[in-house]
Structures are given as structure tokens and as C-alpha cells.
Scaffold this active site. Structure first.
Site, PDB file in Angstrom:
ATOM      1  N   ASP A 129      38.903  44.682  39.326  1.00  0.00           N
ATOM      2  CA  ASP A 129      39.142  45.208  41.238  1.00  0.00           C
ATOM      3  C   ASP A 129      39.385  47.041  41.395  1.00  0.00           C
ATOM      4  O   ASP A 129      39.619  47.101  39.979  1.00  0.00           O
ATOM      5  CB  ASP A 129      40.743  44.667  40.910  1.00  0.00           C
ATOM      6  CG  ASP A 129      41.648  44.752  40.311  1.00  0.00           C
ATOM      7  OD1 ASP A 129      42.074  44.278  38.981  1.00  0.00           O
ATOM      8  OD2 ASP A 129      42.935  45.068  41.403  1.00  0.00           O
ATOM      9  N   GLU A 130      38.241  47.231  42.654  1.00  0.00           N
ATOM     10  CA  GLU A 130      39.185  48.383  42.732  1.00  0.00           C
ATOM     11  C   GLU A 130      38.770  49.777  41.777  1.00  0.00           C
ATOM     12  O   GLU A 130      39.078  50.478  41.437  1.00  0.00           O
ATOM     13  CB  GLU A 130      40.835  49.037  43.043  1.00  0.00           C
ATOM     14  CG  GLU A 130      41.318  47.797  43.806  1.00  0.00           C
ATOM     15  CD  GLU A 130      43.039  47.448  44.281  1.00  0.00           C
ATOM     16  OE1 GLU A 130      43.116  48.034  45.740  1.00  0.00           O
ATOM     17  OE2 GLU A 130      43.234  47.871  44.333  1.00  0.00           O
TER      18      GLU A 130
END
Ligand code: ACM
Length: 535
Positions: free
Chosen positions: A343-344
Site C-alpha cells: 500500500d501507499e
């Protein structure tokens, strides 16, 4: 009453006969009758089917014996687990002994025979008459689930660790119950703040009561690396030496981790370890200069920003590192999944990200494990077995739905519904609000099998309620954020959607309050729930 009509009629008849037999035999006692047994409708998650028998009650007494399937060490252990809970509160001896023959004796029986095949590996059938309680399942996991239901059918005082006066009635009837989804998870972020083994065990006990069967541990992030890796010892020793806000941090030794895995297994919970990458890796990059593209280790980080770190996707050493870390973690983890985060990754170029995730999937597969990743991983090329954990705040995500169409299974954790670190309302002192505020109605008010456009029931592996811990520093904080919302998510994962009913749920949830009070569990008294006296 949710059991199919014809079967219900049959059950009702049998139970009516049993009832009359008992009462004419002079059963029942005045003390038992004085306490209204907990109705089947109070069980969380709502049971799939039940046929209560009006007026029938089993009373656990000083002479009650727990019989367990004679050939099963797991059934014996589950009997011991139930006895340990009930001995504390009832003060009764509750011996655990092998069941004999095919007819259950008077008392409590936990049997691995005679359950309907329809309840599968995780479901059970529970029969309560005036003389016996019988849990039948096809597998030990189902027996364990049935025991959780039985716990909730006892008066809340049954959860006490000190002897209480009783009585200990259980409402009569039949429950036939099995889960809607095979994966019902909770996640604990032990990276932003570290939590000792005892805290994790306590959380395991608390989520087990709601038939949660996976615990995902977020073991690494920018602020801390929490698992000892023999081949890269600085990760834990240095990378684990602090936390958000600059506290002392901490990490699990491999023995600690084995202990958590074994304790979880005794509660029929599988641990899913996450090492988040290529972003969320400052603690690793700080621990080993050579993992950085420029060969310079950044300082440890104790803030709460995201998206600033990345493993060096162009360095071969990065993949040696991942192979060795996941190799050790795979060896410590009996469950099927390794979570790779993903993620991210704002500091990783999209093409580099895709190539990186594809290579990491191969590494995980080579260690015999199945990949779970936050749904961002669908921007790479998911292996057929890779699970995408949806954490978005919208009901449309074209990349996730396209992946689902191609066969990717999705684990549902919509942040504006299932994130336990979101505040309940603007006055909640703990938690965050970037995905909104989430009270019971919002946590409960969605259908995991029909929430994300283009991601239907058959694409959904299950649900998971993540608890990120930037603002969470203690067991009391964990409990406050998880309860009562974790049981809401657990019910969405277990109960057939036909049972979905906010009004009934609020009553069911309220009935848990006195139980949590007895357990010393620090829950949030949501104003959306009517809490009974003693909550
Ligand atoms: C996430 O909340 N960054 C998965």
C-alpha cells in the site's frame, strides 16, 4: 427461527416431546427458573438457523461432566478450554472425560460425529435439552465455534474468573450454524506501537468469542520492525527500537512469535504476518544502509507520515533480503498466507512497483505461501492465488473489480466501514478520521458480498477489521476501539445476510455489554446501542 420450515417442524416436535418428558419427570429447579436464560437471538454473530424450545432449560451444575470425542485430542483440548472458563465462575469441578458410544450422556458433549454435512468445516449443531448440551461438528474448528455460542448462551457471570452464585441455565433448542465467509479477520498494527505477547493473546481471546478465525499482524512499518529475523538481526534490534512518538518500541523474538501462533491456533485462529513493502519500510532502511539505493541509512522515524520510504527496487540485494525475511517467516508460520503490504508506495515509480510486486509474489510462492496484499497490488499482475485486501473508501474501484473479474479474491476492509482506528464520532479522543467517523450503524450497515461494484459474493474471501495504532498505545485503547465494532464486522463475515437487521443487531450487541463488563473489557458505550443493566 431461520431453519427451513419443514425441518423446523420436525425439530419443534422432537423438542416438545423432550420438554414434556422432562417436566413430567420432575426436572427443573426453582433457582434455575429464577434466571431467564439468554435467548438464541442474543448470540453474536447471529446464528444461521435456530429452533428454540420454549420452557426447556439445561442447568450446568456441580455434577455436570464434559464429554469429548474420544479419539480426538483437539476435542479434548476444547473441552478443557470450556471447563477452564466455567470452573472459574461456577466453582464446579466440571471433569473432562472421553465420550463413550454414540448416544451422548447427560451433561455436555463435544462430538465430532452426527453434525449435518451442510455446516462444513467451521460450523456446528448445538442441541440443548433439559438433560444435556450436545455440540456436534465435522471438524474441531466447528466444535470451537459451537463452544463460543454456548459461552454466549450462559449468563454473563459465567465469564468471571471468580466464583459466582449462579444459577447457570442454558436455553433449550437447536442451533445449526455455519459461516457465510471462510475468512473473518482482525488486524493489529504492532509496528506503530508495539504490544507485548500478553496483549496479543488477550486480543486473540476476545476476538475468538466472535468466531474471528484470522489475526493479521502488521509486523513492520516506517516506525518499527517487530519480528526478529536471524539473517538480518538489526531489523528488530535497531529497527524495532522505537515507535510513533519516540517510545522504546520492542519486537517479538521468534519464540514469542511461535507462542502467539500456537496460542492463536488453540483458539482456531490463523496468524497472517505482514511485512509491508516496498513502501512503509523506513525501519528496515534505517537498519541496513546497503538496502538503500544511495547506500545511506536514513534515521529512525517516529512521526505518522506515510508514503516517503521505498525499498530499492533496482538492487538485487533487495530481493535477497526479501527472500531471507520471508523464508524465516514462512518457516515460523503454519498458516497459508504471507501479507506483503504493497500500500501507499508513493515513493516507488508505478512500473518499478509492478515489477517489484510481481517478483515478490514469486518469492512468497517459492516459500509455499499464498500472497495477500493491500488492494494496490492489483496494479501489478496478481498471481491467480493472490488475495487483494480492499481498504478504499468508495464503492467503486475499477482496478479491483477488473482483477476480481479475472479471478482475484478480495478481502473486504473498506476503511470507512471496517477500520477500527477511525473515531466513533468527533468527540472520540483516540483514533483518526481520514476515512470518516464510524459508529455501530456504519460499521454494521453494509454487505460485504455486494458492496464493491463488480465484486460479487463469489469474489469475496471474507472480511477483516484492521486496527492501526498511530494513536493506540495500550490494551485498554485496543479494546475501546475494537468493541463494539469488531463484533459488527465479525457478524458481517459469519451470519447469512438474511439475518441482517440493525434493530435486532443493536439488541444482540447490547446483550454483550454485561459480558464485557464481567470480562473487564474496556468497550465504548455507543449511544446507538441500548445497553442493559450491568453493562
Ligand atoms: C492502509 O490503510 N494504508 C492499508
Amino acid at each position: 427461527m431461520k431453519i427451513g420450515g419443514r425441518r423446523y417442524a420436525r425439530v419443534a416436535l422432537v423438542l416438545a416431546l423432550a420438554t414434556s418428558a422432562i417436566w413430567t419427570a420432575g426436572g427443573g429447579n426453582a433457582a434455575q427458573a429464577a434466571v431467564t436464560p439468554v435467548p438464541f437471538s442474543s448470540v453474536v454473530p447471529a446464528v444461521a438457523g435456530s429452533a428454540p424450545a420454549a420452557g426447556v432449560t439445561y442447568g450446568i451444575s456441580a455434577t455436570t461432566t464434559i464429554y469429548t470425542e474420544s479419539t480426538s485430542t483437539e476435542a479434548t483440548a476444547i473441552g478443557g478450554y470450556l471447563a477452564a472458563i466455567l470452573r472459574g465462575s461456577t466453582g464446579y469441578p466440571l471433569p473432562v472425560t472421553a465420550a463413550t458410544g454414540s448416544t451422548p450422556a447427560a451433561g455436555i458433549s463435544l462430538l465430532l460425529s452426527g453434525a449435518p454435512s451442510s455446516v462444513g468445516d467451521q460450523g456446528y449443531q448445538l442441541d440443548v435439552t433439559a438433560t444435556s448440551i450436545v455440540v456436534r461438528a465435522n471438524q474441531p474448528a466447528g466444535l470451537f465455534a459451537g463452544v463460543q455460542t454456548l459461552r454466549q448462551l450462559l449468563p454473563p457471570a459465567a465469564e468471571s474468573t471468580t466464583v459466582q452464585p449462579g444459577p447457570w441455565p442454558v436455553a433449550g433448542g437447536r442451533i445449526v450454524d455455519s459461516p457465510r465467509f471462510g475468512y473473518r479477520g482482525a488486524m493489529l498494527d504492532v509496528a506503530r506501537h508495539f504490544f507485548p505477547v500478553a496483549t496479543v493473546k488477550r486480543y486473540i481471546d476476545e476476538i475468538a468469542l466472535y468466531k474471528v478465525n484470522y489475526l493479521h499482524l502488521h509486523l513492520s512499518d516506517d516506525q518499527g520492525w517487530r519480528i526478529a529475523v536471524n539473517s538480518w538481526p538489526n531489523l528488530a534490534v535497531y529497527g524495532g527500537s522505537t515507535a510513533v512518538g519516540g517510545g522504546p518500541g520492542g519486537y517479538y523474538t521468534q519464540d514469542d512469535y511461535r507462542q502467539i501462533v500456537a496460542y492463536a491456533a488453540s483458539r482456531y485462529i490463523t496468524i497472517v504476518p505482514e511485512i509491508d513493502m516496498p513502501g512503509h519500510t523506513n525501519a528496515a532502511l534505517a537498519s541496513y544502509a546497503e538496502l538503500n539505493c544511495d547506500g545511506v541509512a536514513p534515521p529512525l522515524y517516529t512521526g505518522t507520515d506515510v508514503g516517503f520510504s521505498s525499498l530499492c527496487t533496482s538492487k538485487e540485494l533487495t530481493y535477497t533480503f526479501i527472500d531471507q525475511v520471508f523464508g524465516e517467516l514462512a518457516a515460523l508460520t503454519p498458516g497459508p498466507y504471507l501479507h506483503i503490504g504493497g500500500d501507499e508506495a508513493q515513493s516507488t515509480q508505478p512500473a518499478d512497483y509492478a515489477a517489484f510486486i510481481n517478483r515478490v509474489q514469486q518469492i512468497v510462492a517459492a516459500h509455499g505461501k499464498t500472497v495477500v496484499g493491500w488492494h494496490d497490488v492489483v496494479n501489478a499482475t496478481p498471481l491467480p492465488s493472490t488475495v487483494a485486501q480492499f481498504w478504499g473508501t468508495t464503492t467503486r474501484n475499477s482496478a479491483v473489480s477488473a482483477a476480481a473479474q479475472r479471478g482475484t479474491k478480495v478481502l473486504m476492509s473498506p476503511a470507512n466501514r471496517a477500520y477500527l482506528d477511525m473515531k466513533y464520532n468527533s468527540r472520540t479522543t483516540l483514533g483518526q478520521n481520514w476515512a470518516g467517523v464510524i459508529d455501530v450503524k456504519t460499521a454494521y450497515g453494509w454487505d460485504p458480498g455486494a458492496y464493491l461494484s463488480g465484486v460479487g459474493e463469489s469474489s469475496v474471501l471474507g472480511v477483516e477489521a484492521p486496527l492501526w495504532t498511530e494513536t493506540i498505545t495500550s490494551l485498554a485503547d485496543i479494546e475501546y476501539m475494537a468493541f463494539p465494532r469488531l463484533p459488527a464486522i465479525a457478524e458481517l463475515g459469519w451470519s447469512p445476510y438474511s439475518t441482517h437487521d440493525l434493530t435486532a443487531f443493536k439488541t444482540r450487541l447490547g446483550a454483550q455489554g454485561p459480558r464485557w463488563h464481567v470480562m473487564g473489557l474496556n468497550y465504548y458505550h455507543s449511544t446507538q446501542v441500548t445497553w442493559p443493566a450491568g453493562s
